[in-house]
Design an enzyme around this catalytic site. Structure first.
Site, mmCIF file in Angstrom:
data_model
loop_
_atom_site.group_PDB
_atom_site.id
_atom_site.type_symbol
_atom_site.label_atom_id
_atom_site.label_comp_id
_atom_site.label_asym_id
_atom_site.label_seq_id
_atom_site.Cartn_x
_atom_site.Cartn_y
_atom_site.Cartn_z
ATOM 1 N N LYS A 1 -4.472 -9.315 -6.859
ATOM 2 C CA LYS A 1 -5.786 -9.637 -6.304
ATOM 3 C C LYS A 1 -6.827 -8.606 -6.761
ATOM 4 O O LYS A 1 -6.477 -7.438 -7.005
ATOM 5 C CB LYS A 1 -5.733 -9.722 -4.774
ATOM 6 C CG LYS A 1 -5.558 -8.412 -4.070
ATOM 7 C CD LYS A 1 -5.717 -8.558 -2.560
ATOM 8 C CE LYS A 1 -5.544 -7.181 -1.926
ATOM 9 N NZ LYS A 1 -5.717 -7.137 -0.505
ATOM 10 N N LYS B 1 0.833 -1.212 0.000
ATOM 11 C CA LYS B 1 0.000 0.000 0.000
ATOM 12 C C LYS B 1 0.860 1.251 0.000
ATOM 13 O O LYS B 1 0.560 2.224 -0.682
ATOM 14 C CB LYS B 1 -0.947 0.010 1.204
ATOM 15 C CG LYS B 1 -2.100 -0.946 1.042
ATOM 16 C CD LYS B 1 -3.163 -0.761 2.102
ATOM 17 C CE LYS B 1 -4.298 -1.754 1.895
ATOM 18 N NZ LYS B 1 -5.249 -1.785 2.977
ATOM 19 N N LYS C 1 -10.401 -2.899 -4.609
ATOM 20 C CA LYS C 1 -11.062 -1.604 -4.834
ATOM 21 C C LYS C 1 -10.069 -0.616 -5.426
ATOM 22 O O LYS C 1 -10.438 0.345 -6.072
ATOM 23 C CB LYS C 1 -11.570 -1.020 -3.518
ATOM 24 C CG LYS C 1 -12.455 -1.940 -2.742
ATOM 25 C CD LYS C 1 -12.575 -1.495 -1.287
ATOM 26 C CE LYS C 1 -13.002 -2.671 -0.431
ATOM 27 N NZ LYS C 1 -13.152 -2.406 0.978
HETATM 28 P P1 TYM Z 1 -10.727 -5.438 3.381
HETATM 29 O O1 TYM Z 1 -11.701 -4.384 3.737
HETATM 30 O O2 TYM Z 1 -9.662 -5.110 2.386
HETATM 31 O O3 TYM Z 1 -11.462 -6.730 2.852
HETATM 32 C C1 TYM Z 1 -12.553 -7.346 3.535
HETATM 33 C C2 TYM Z 1 -12.466 -8.842 3.385
HETATM 34 O O4 TYM Z 1 -12.424 -9.205 2.014
HETATM 35 C C3 TYM Z 1 -11.323 -10.088 1.759
HETATM 36 N N1 TYM Z 1 -10.803 -9.830 0.411
HETATM 37 C C4 TYM Z 1 -10.580 -10.776 -0.500
HETATM 38 N N2 TYM Z 1 -10.763 -12.114 -0.457
HETATM 39 C C5 TYM Z 1 -10.470 -12.802 -1.589
HETATM 40 N N3 TYM Z 1 -10.003 -12.216 -2.737
HETATM 41 C C6 TYM Z 1 -9.807 -10.887 -2.811
HETATM 42 N N4 TYM Z 1 -9.387 -10.327 -3.936
HETATM 43 C C7 TYM Z 1 -10.094 -10.103 -1.644
HETATM 44 N N5 TYM Z 1 -10.036 -8.764 -1.378
HETATM 45 C C8 TYM Z 1 -10.468 -8.622 -0.112
HETATM 46 C C9 TYM Z 1 -10.301 -9.732 2.828
HETATM 47 O O5 TYM Z 1 -9.421 -10.813 3.059
HETATM 48 C C10 TYM Z 1 -11.174 -9.425 4.015
HETATM 49 O O6 TYM Z 1 -11.480 -10.598 4.724
HETATM 50 N N6 TYM Z 1 -7.674 -5.278 7.288
HETATM 51 C C11 TYM Z 1 -8.933 -5.769 6.811
HETATM 52 C C12 TYM Z 1 -10.138 -5.266 7.609
HETATM 53 C C13 TYM Z 1 -10.092 -5.573 9.065
HETATM 54 C C14 TYM Z 1 -10.332 -6.842 9.660
HETATM 55 C C15 TYM Z 1 -10.260 -6.599 11.065
HETATM 56 C C16 TYM Z 1 -10.571 -8.108 9.155
HETATM 57 C C17 TYM Z 1 -9.904 -4.678 10.059
HETATM 58 N N7 TYM Z 1 -10.008 -5.275 11.270
HETATM 59 C C18 TYM Z 1 -10.449 -7.656 11.970
HETATM 60 C C19 TYM Z 1 -10.752 -9.154 10.065
HETATM 61 C C20 TYM Z 1 -10.691 -8.907 11.441
HETATM 62 C C21 TYM Z 1 -9.122 -5.291 5.383
HETATM 63 O O7 TYM Z 1 -8.563 -4.314 4.979
HETATM 64 O O8 TYM Z 1 -10.057 -6.015 4.688
#
Ligand code: TYM
Length: 357
Positions: free
Chosen positions: A220, A137, A223
């Site tokens: 991957k 990032k 967004k």
């Molecule tokens: P975030 O908001 O980027 O994504 C949310 C969830 O979607 C999954 N994900 C994917 N899975 C498969 N293929 C993809 N291309 C893909 N893109 C996103 C992510 O693995 C995630 O499960 N840091 C985290 C948010 C967070 C969180 C937490 C998650 C904050 N606190 C506590 C679990 C527990 C994040 O940025 O996810």
């Protein structure tokens, strides 16, 4: 003034499903969160959200829209709140039942900030420096402002998870490293201050744990994709979805075995097979057996995805009509979340031996 007795035995972490061997074991506590930094996409859905919905009845589920995390990349007023509401609406639209699962906005539960700082002081600079998401990032924001929060982000994520005595964290593959640092921090804290936190485990789906961009199958689906063409949003209409699948990048192989599952050598085709498998509950190999032509595979995958997304899009539009109700549901969720989170902060402070207020 209250006396502090440093010899007082620490308040222990609650016994949880994973440590209790009994036929009447409590349901496992599940927590997972999503950032409100843009519209949700198929990677989010297949990697994580779908598991949240499927698991809500067999677990005690907590799901946060983590708006504080979004501040790491926010510099425009008025956007985070609106995105938080849209994201929450989407969580209900995909099937999270507010009567069953606790859905809340992170900033409505101030215990996240409180334990976040404790976790910042529990993870090391070296550990944070090794996080590949930070490296990716910050590299992408090269010319931009890189906030300190982007670096310390995994500490806040650790707090999100540990606050709820979480057993299972359903996430996509990209979050595994963040769950590992959470586990390490919890073990370290428990070792220093006594048994305080439950040690969580990541749970990833068999197919769809890492959905790749349709335009650049080496990255991957995200967004922050350069082009929207590679990312299928849950709010995309049917035309947009079909167009994106028809234009998906594959390879120039021909012949009877061109359609086969081989992530390394055929990333584009394998991504389509995996998406198709995830939405039809099969294996990518079984899907591959049915197709010989890339064109047919692309169309069939688009249609299979639409069968899942069509009802979600309709429900989402309905929910967005009643923002007052959405706000009410989030207030109820925050109330339930705070009950658990406040007890954990209290336990952590007591075990450290902070001066009681
Ligand atoms: P975030 O908001 O980027 O994504 C949310 C969830 O979607 C999954 N994900 C994917 N899975 C498969 N293929 C993809 N291309 C893909 N893109 C996103 C992510 O693995 C995630 O499960 N840091 C985290 C948010 C967070 C969180 C937490 C998650 C904050 N606190 C506590 C679990 C527990 C994040 O940025 O996810």
């Amino acid at each position: 003034m209250t006396d502090i007795d440093p010899t007082t035995a620490p308040t222990t972490a609650p016994t949880t499903a994973s440590t209790t061997a009994s036929t009447t074991a409590p349901k496992p506590r599940v927590l997972s969160c999503i950032q409100p930094t843009g519209d949700l996409h198929l990677g989010n859905y297949l990697g994580a959200l779908r598991n949240w919905v499927n698991g809500q009845h067999s677990s005690d589920a907590f799901h946060g829209v983590v708006d504080l995390h979004a501040l790491t990349v926010t510099d425009t007023p008025g956007q985070v709140g609106a995105a938080t509401l849209r994201t929450a609406a989407m969580l209900f639209a995909i099937g999270l039942d507010p009567e069953v699962a606790t859905v809340f906005a992170q900033s409505h539960v101030p215990e996240h900030n409180q334990l976040g700082w404790v976790m910042e002081c529990t993870v090391s600079y070296g550990e944070l420096s090794r996080m590949t998401q930070f490296k990716d990032k910050s590299a992408r924001r090269e010319q931009d402002f890189i906030s300190g929060g982007l670096f310390t982000y995994p500490a806040l994520q650790a707090a999100d998870i540990l606050l709820y005595d979480t057993n299972h964290v359903p996430v996509g593959e990209d979050q595994r490293q963040h769950i590992e640092i959470t586990r390490d921090a919890a073990v370290r804290f428990n070792h220093r201050f006594g048994d305080t936190f439950v040690i969580p485990e990541a749970v990833t789906p068999k197919a769809g744990a890492r959905v790749m961009s349709l335009q650049d199958p080496g990255s991957k689906m995200s967004k922050s994709d350069d082009s929207d063409a590679g990312c299928v949003y849950l709010v995309d209409d049917a035309n947009a979805v079909m167009k994106k699948f028809k234009r998906a990048v594959t390879d120039s192989d021909t012949g009877a075995d061109a359609v086969r599952f081989d992530r390394e050598n055929k990333p584009g085709v394998s991504n389509l097979l995996e998406i198709h498998a995830a939405v039809t509950d099969r294996t990518p190999e079984a899907v591959a057996d049915e197709y010989e032509q890339y064109g047919a595979l692309k169309v069939a995958t688009g249609e299979a995805v639409l069968a899942v997304l069509d009802p979600i899009r309709v429900r989402y539009a309905e929910l967005m009509e009643d923002r007052g109700e959405l706000a009410r549901l989030l207030r109820v969720g925050a109330g339930r979340a705070r009950e658990v989170a406040a007890a954990t902060v209290e336990r952590a402070y007591a075990n450290i031996g902070m001066l009681p207020a």
